[in-house]
Design a protein around this motif. Structure first.
Motif, PDB file in Angstrom:
ATOM      1  N   ALA B  46      34.624  41.921  43.630  1.00 27.48           N
ATOM      2  CA  ALA B  46      36.144  42.195  43.360  1.00 27.48           C
ATOM      3  C   ALA B  46      36.846  42.984  42.598  1.00 27.48           C
ATOM      4  N   ARG B  47      35.876  43.242  41.200  1.00 27.40           N
ATOM      5  CA  ARG B  47      36.045  44.130  40.444  1.00 27.40           C
ATOM      6  C   ARG B  47      36.506  45.508  40.384  1.00 27.40           C
ATOM      7  N   ASN B  48      35.292  45.537  41.012  1.00 30.47           N
ATOM      8  CA  ASN B  48      35.402  47.213  41.611  1.00 30.47           C
ATOM      9  C   ASN B  48      36.767  48.173  42.090  1.00 30.47           C
ATOM     10  N   MET B  49      37.397  46.850  43.227  1.00 29.50           N
ATOM     11  CA  MET B  49      37.650  47.283  43.588  1.00 29.50           C
ATOM     12  C   MET B  49      39.313  46.810  42.792  1.00 29.50           C
ATOM     13  N   GLY B  50      39.377  45.825  42.530  1.00 30.52           N
ATOM     14  CA  GLY B  50      40.354  45.662  41.255  1.00 30.52           C
ATOM     15  C   GLY B  50      41.522  44.482  41.925  1.00 30.52           C
ATOM     16  N   TYR B  51      40.213  43.317  42.803  1.00 31.55           N
ATOM     17  CA  TYR B  51      41.201  42.668  42.586  1.00 31.55           C
ATOM     18  C   TYR B  51      42.018  41.789  41.590  1.00 31.55           C
ATOM     19  N   LEU B  52      43.009  40.934  42.125  1.00 35.70           N
ATOM     20  CA  LEU B  52      43.999  40.461  40.829  1.00 35.70           C
ATOM     21  C   LEU B  52      44.426  39.084  41.811  1.00 35.70           C
ATOM     22  N   PRO B  53      43.973  37.655  41.938  1.00 34.70           N
ATOM     23  CA  PRO B  53      44.790  37.053  42.943  1.00 34.70           C
ATOM     24  C   PRO B  53      45.744  36.470  42.555  1.00 34.70           C
ATOM     25  N   ASN B  54      46.606  36.214  44.323  1.00 32.32           N
ATOM     26  CA  ASN B  54      47.556  36.059  43.850  1.00 32.32           C
ATOM     27  C   ASN B  54      48.318  34.365  44.002  1.00 32.32           C
ATOM     28  N   THR B  55      48.948  34.194  42.487  1.00 36.95           N
ATOM     29  CA  THR B  55      48.767  32.746  41.906  1.00 36.95           C
ATOM     30  C   THR B  55      49.863  32.276  43.232  1.00 36.95           C
ATOM     31  N   LEU B  56      50.764  33.754  43.331  1.00 35.43           N
ATOM     32  CA  LEU B  56      52.076  32.413  44.554  1.00 35.43           C
ATOM     33  C   LEU B  56      51.039  31.675  46.263  1.00 35.43           C
ATOM     34  N   ALA B  57      50.062  32.806  46.517  1.00 35.67           N
ATOM     35  CA  ALA B  57      49.547  32.096  47.219  1.00 35.67           C
ATOM     36  C   ALA B  57      48.875  30.791  46.827  1.00 35.67           C
ATOM     37  N   SER B  58      48.084  30.950  46.551  1.00 34.02           N
ATOM     38  CA  SER B  58      46.988  29.874  45.397  1.00 34.02           C
ATOM     39  C   SER B  58      47.830  28.599  45.508  1.00 34.02           C
TER      40      SER B  58
END
Lengths: 343, 343
Positions: B46-58
């Motif tokens: 996740a870190r490598n891919m630059g993932y950041l959660p989508n708070t809206l969806a969550s």
DNA sequence: TTGTAGGCGTTATCAT
DNA sequence: ATGATAACGCCTACAA
């Protein structure tokens, strides 16, 4: 046990009216293809049923939150809260809400806040940098995706982005020159962290004015701190204890300048005749204190308005936005703390 | 044309790792059922891919935004910005963000803001009422659904909800009695809008103190306004022009009290000997002005902290939360503006 | 003018 | 310990 009211959705409205949710959705936003009667009827039913849209769902789907993120050091500072008021005024007018968070001047917190802003999918971000911040790659989340990003006041040289600033150099120059014209020969400077543009430029302006008038620069008269109330006191005390004390202080903010005035007052040192003082910001306090403080009026509210409107303009221009810096005028306000009696 | 970076989702991570999105989702939140190795691997990818959660969806899915709404009159007031700082401190500690909006003291805007807060599904709402507000059914959206709601400082009697206040009556009583003890006989009062609990109670405290000491109440000495800077000036002027002017003022806020001091200073009226002044709030200004202002210290920051922590406690208690009022202590700060020379 | 249906990104449920 | 799938509430092509 209170009755638990459920959330009403467009499906509930559709069901009751025997129409499709799509029609309801369109009617609620005045979509042109829906008849006047249907639209009116839907809105009425929605009101009766206590419908309130779920912004989360809408934003998720439409990829638009109608929210502007605002990232500042701390909200309870006069300059910042005026800035925020300006931002809010424009944002609201355009139908946007603002999402505020504080870095408390810590780089680590700023980084976390930027990520959080991104995660909540703000449509744009307005930032005034934390005192501590020295790296800037955490903003790439926004720049990489062409999400509007505007820096205000404390801005980084290192990033290409829209910036709203004042001419700190010129303002500091004017302030220092004013002190020189009042006959001051040994002018001290309360400086802030020098990696921050505003404090760096203010010091440069101070130095340039000294140079222009052939006054020597004495490093002992230049201090660096975060310009708080307490620092103001202790710096003033130290300066006045020098074997060759200053006859004036140009402070990079009002807070420290006011402490200087208070300290002098307590010690029976006359301001401005024995110690002239000039501040920076024109906090409300500046006009209240006695003697009132000569200072540089910082257009905080207007900066906020401009930052917000420039941010909102960026949306439309897609990705050909040149990085642009807007420089606002300051106003030098001469009050009692710097005007010496004629000798 | 800058490269447009796409948003990385848990699906992208899952695909790259040849595992299911569900596993990714769980791993990212340290779900107990996922093995240590998987969790670690997922986080790394996740870190490598630059993932950041989508708070809206969550938030949409989990019905939880981790956001507290804060609704105040305006952010650029000393009391309010300290309050917000207190709220933010606690909220952040508990992993919550805050969503701020301003009513600008307008009821209509307050109503809109409450709806907007609901629409963005804040997990709770902290409110300090707008000056204008006289009806309160717009808060039913929250109370009907048992969404935590806490009122601070300016609170409604009409709603059963958690409230955090100070004892305005007692504080005003003490302030007024102090003036009486200084020998003042004709004490004026700068009052605020009387439908607001805080101003109502402060006036009551003032009246009670007069009564206890058998001083007559003169309605001409009582003014009502929104206690701004300009009002402070004009009210002082009018009072001092009376055929029988006051020898003291108890103002329901510091802003107006400070204007009174300034006005007196300009007119050469001695404070406190000819006109004693007591304010309310203990804004930073109060200690700066000369003569410094006697006032009631209002624990704004602490109120914010308590409001936030009580709000967060409500979540757990489901629906049996009794409506409860917490009364905080004020501190009477005696300074120069009220202490008369011994006669 | 209105309806159908798929999808936004995540998490909860039920299975394996 | 992991996977498949539906669902959160809304919007929007596409169809009718």
């Amino acid at each position: 046990m209170k009755k638990q009211v459920k959330h009403v959705t467009i499906y509930d409205i559709a069901e009751k009216m025997k129409i499709s949710p799509a029609t309801v959705s369109r009617a609620l936003k005045d979509h042109y293809s829906i008849s006047k009667e249907t639209t009116k009827a839907v809105k009425k039913t929605a009101r009766n049923m206590g419908y309130l849209p779920n912004t989360l769902a809408s934003s998720l789907r439409s990829n638009k939150t109608n929210t502007i993120g605002v990232l500042v050091s701390r909200v309870n500072r006069p300059f910042i809260s005026s800035l925020i008021s300006g931002i809010e005024e424009v944002a609201n007018l355009e139908g946007y809400n603002i999402f505020i968070s504080q870095s408390l001047d810590l780089e680590e917190k700023e980084i976390g806040n930027v990520k959080a802003m991104f995660s909540s999918r703000v449509d744009g971000l307005i930032v005034s940098l934390a005192m501590e911040t020295t790296k800037f790659d955490h903003f790439e989340i926004f720049t990489d995706r062409n999400i509007p990003l505007v820096f205000v006041d404390r801005v980084p040289d290192e990033i290409e982005a829209e910036k709203i600033v004042i001419d700190n150099f010129a303002a500091a120059f004017e302030a220092t020159e004013h002190l020189i014209e009042q006959g001051c020969k040994r002018i001290a400077h309360f400086g802030g962290a020098q990696h921050i543009n505003v404090y760096h430029d203010r010091k440069k302006g101070y130095l340039a004015a000294l140079q222009k008038h052939d006054l020597p620069v004495d490093e002992k008269l230049i201090t660096y701190s975060n310009l708080g109330k307490d620092e103001g006191f202790s710096m003033t005390q130290q300066l006045l204890e020098l074997e060759n004390p200053p006859d004036a202080i140009f402070s990079a903010n009002d807070t420290a300048a006011i402490s200087a005035i208070q300290f002098a007052r307590e010690k029976g040192i006359h301001v401005p005749n024995e110690l002239a003082v000039v501040g920076f910001n024109d906090d409300y306090l500046a006009s209240i204190i006695s003697p009132s403080l000569t200072t540089v009026a910082h257009p905080a509210f207007e900066m906020g308005k401009i930052a917000a409107s420039h941010l909102l303009e960026q949306k439309d221009k897609s990705d050909l936005v040149a990085s642009k810096t807007t420089v606002l005028k300051t106003r030098f306000v001469i009050r009692e703390s710097s005007v010496r009696d004629h000798r």
